[in-house]
Write a protein that holds these residues in place. Structure first.
Motif, PDB file in Angstrom:
ATOM      1  N   ASP A  11       0.819  -1.214   0.000  1.00  0.00           N
ATOM      2  CA  ASP A  11       0.000   0.000   0.000  1.00  0.00           C
ATOM      3  C   ASP A  11       0.856   1.269   0.000  1.00  0.00           C
ATOM      4  OD1 ASP A  11       0.862  -0.429   2.596  1.00  0.00           O
ATOM      5  OD2 ASP A  11      -1.085  -0.098   3.517  1.00  0.00           O
ATOM      6  N   LEU A  12       2.189   1.103  -0.021  1.00  0.00           N
ATOM      7  CA  LEU A  12       3.097   2.241  -0.152  1.00  0.00           C
ATOM      8  C   LEU A  12       4.297   1.809  -0.985  1.00  0.00           C
ATOM      9  CD1 LEU A  12       4.031   5.136   0.558  1.00  0.00           C
ATOM     10  CD2 LEU A  12       5.079   4.177   2.626  1.00  0.00           C
ATOM     11  N   VAL A  13       4.640   2.637  -1.964  1.00  0.00           N
ATOM     12  CA  VAL A  13       5.823   2.422  -2.792  1.00  0.00           C
ATOM     13  C   VAL A  13       6.783   3.563  -2.481  1.00  0.00           C
ATOM     14  CG1 VAL A  13       6.732   2.203  -5.139  1.00  0.00           C
ATOM     15  CG2 VAL A  13       4.405   1.414  -4.619  1.00  0.00           C
ATOM     16  N   VAL A  14       8.006   3.221  -2.135  1.00  0.00           N
ATOM     17  CA  VAL A  14       9.043   4.228  -1.911  1.00  0.00           C
ATOM     18  C   VAL A  14      10.072   4.013  -3.006  1.00  0.00           C
ATOM     19  CG1 VAL A  14      10.790   5.135  -0.332  1.00  0.00           C
ATOM     20  CG2 VAL A  14       8.643   4.206   0.579  1.00  0.00           C
ATOM     21  N   MET A  15      10.215   5.006  -3.887  1.00  0.00           N
ATOM     22  CA  MET A  15      11.107   4.803  -5.022  1.00  0.00           C
ATOM     23  C   MET A  15      11.971   6.012  -5.300  1.00  0.00           C
ATOM     24  SD  MET A  15       8.230   4.586  -8.062  1.00  0.00           S
ATOM     25  CE  MET A  15       9.378   4.049  -9.295  1.00  0.00           C
ATOM     26  N   ALA A  16      13.142   5.737  -5.841  1.00  0.00           N
ATOM     27  CA  ALA A  16      14.090   6.786  -6.183  1.00  0.00           C
ATOM     28  C   ALA A  16      13.682   7.452  -7.489  1.00  0.00           C
ATOM     29  CB  ALA A  16      15.486   6.189  -6.321  1.00  0.00           C
ATOM     30  N   ALA A  41      -1.791   2.152  -4.648  1.00  0.00           N
ATOM     31  CA  ALA A  41      -0.864   2.392  -3.540  1.00  0.00           C
ATOM     32  C   ALA A  41      -0.397   3.847  -3.550  1.00  0.00           C
ATOM     33  CB  ALA A  41       0.349   1.465  -3.655  1.00  0.00           C
ATOM     34  N   SER A  42      -0.064   4.342  -2.370  1.00  0.00           N
ATOM     35  CA  SER A  42       0.571   5.663  -2.281  1.00  0.00           C
ATOM     36  C   SER A  42       1.998   5.543  -2.771  1.00  0.00           C
ATOM     37  CB  SER A  42       0.578   6.142  -0.823  1.00  0.00           C
ATOM     38  OG  SER A  42      -0.729   6.331  -0.365  1.00  0.00           O
ATOM     39  N   VAL A  43       2.526   6.617  -3.327  1.00  0.00           N
ATOM     40  CA  VAL A  43       3.891   6.608  -3.863  1.00  0.00           C
ATOM     41  C   VAL A  43       4.681   7.748  -3.251  1.00  0.00           C
ATOM     42  CG1 VAL A  43       5.315   6.739  -5.952  1.00  0.00           C
ATOM     43  CG2 VAL A  43       3.080   5.591  -6.031  1.00  0.00           C
ATOM     44  N   PHE A  44       5.815   7.404  -2.652  1.00  0.00           N
ATOM     45  CA  PHE A  44       6.727   8.378  -2.051  1.00  0.00           C
ATOM     46  C   PHE A  44       7.957   8.391  -2.946  1.00  0.00           C
ATOM     47  CE2 PHE A  44       8.115  10.156   2.225  1.00  0.00           C
ATOM     48  CZ  PHE A  44       9.294  10.720   1.758  1.00  0.00           C
ATOM     49  N   VAL A  45       8.175   9.496  -3.660  1.00  0.00           N
ATOM     50  CA  VAL A  45       9.299   9.611  -4.578  1.00  0.00           C
ATOM     51  C   VAL A  45      10.432  10.354  -3.872  1.00  0.00           C
ATOM     52  CG1 VAL A  45      10.084  10.525  -6.796  1.00  0.00           C
ATOM     53  CG2 VAL A  45       7.761   9.623  -6.577  1.00  0.00           C
ATOM     54  N   VAL A  46      11.593   9.715  -3.837  1.00  0.00           N
ATOM     55  CA  VAL A  46      12.767  10.268  -3.164  1.00  0.00           C
ATOM     56  C   VAL A  46      13.736  10.767  -4.220  1.00  0.00           C
ATOM     57  CG1 VAL A  46      14.667   9.776  -1.561  1.00  0.00           C
ATOM     58  CG2 VAL A  46      12.446   8.630  -1.274  1.00  0.00           C
TER      59      VAL A  46
END
Length: 139
Positions: free
Chosen positions: A102-107, A131-136
């Motif tokens: 439910d969360l994607v953390v991607m560069a 899913a929520s997406v957290f872009v780093v």
């Protein structure tokens, strides 16, 4: 709030993923959510592995090392694609569904002119996934 986090990783460029790996581990610890490292590989021999099964083993070892380093629950999910460069977005969307993340953390990279023509991987995933997406950004 989040129950499962996935992090797409390229084992050939792990040295450039410190920021995204630390961010995912911090979020996993904060939400008590396991982190699943997803890698997409071609069935042909490559620089990281000679076969999908060898790649799967290396990805699993990487996930275990991350778990030990950051004190979090981890797993791995290897996806085989005939053309990872072309199929990456679809492979990641399938991995999100398969893992129940439910969360994607991607560069990501600093946006440039080409991003106005072709969407980034993070943008595509955010647009087509539940899913929520957290872009780093950056390293």
């Amino acid at each position: 709030m989040y129950k499962k986090i996935i992090v797409p990783v390229d084992l050939a460029h792990v040295s450039r993923l410190h920021k995204v790996l630390k961010t995912a581990a911090d979020l996993g610890r904060h939400y008590n959510a396991p982190v699943c490292y997803v890698g997409v590989i071609s069935p042909l021999p490559g620089s990281v592995a000679r076969s999908p099964s060898e790649f799967s083993e290396k990805l699993g070892a990487f996930a275990s090392k991350q778990g030990e380093e950051y004190g979090i629950g981890t797993s791995s999910h290897a996806v085989t694609s005939h053309d990872p460069a072309v199929d990456l977005d679809d492979a990641l969307l399938t991995a999100i569904a398969d893992t129940g993340a439910d969360l994607v953390v991607m560069a990501s990279h600093i946006p440039n002119v080409a991003d106005y023509i072709w969407p980034s991987n993070g943008g595509t995933i955010a647009s087509h996934s539940s899913a929520s997406v957290f872009v780093v950004r950056g390293e």
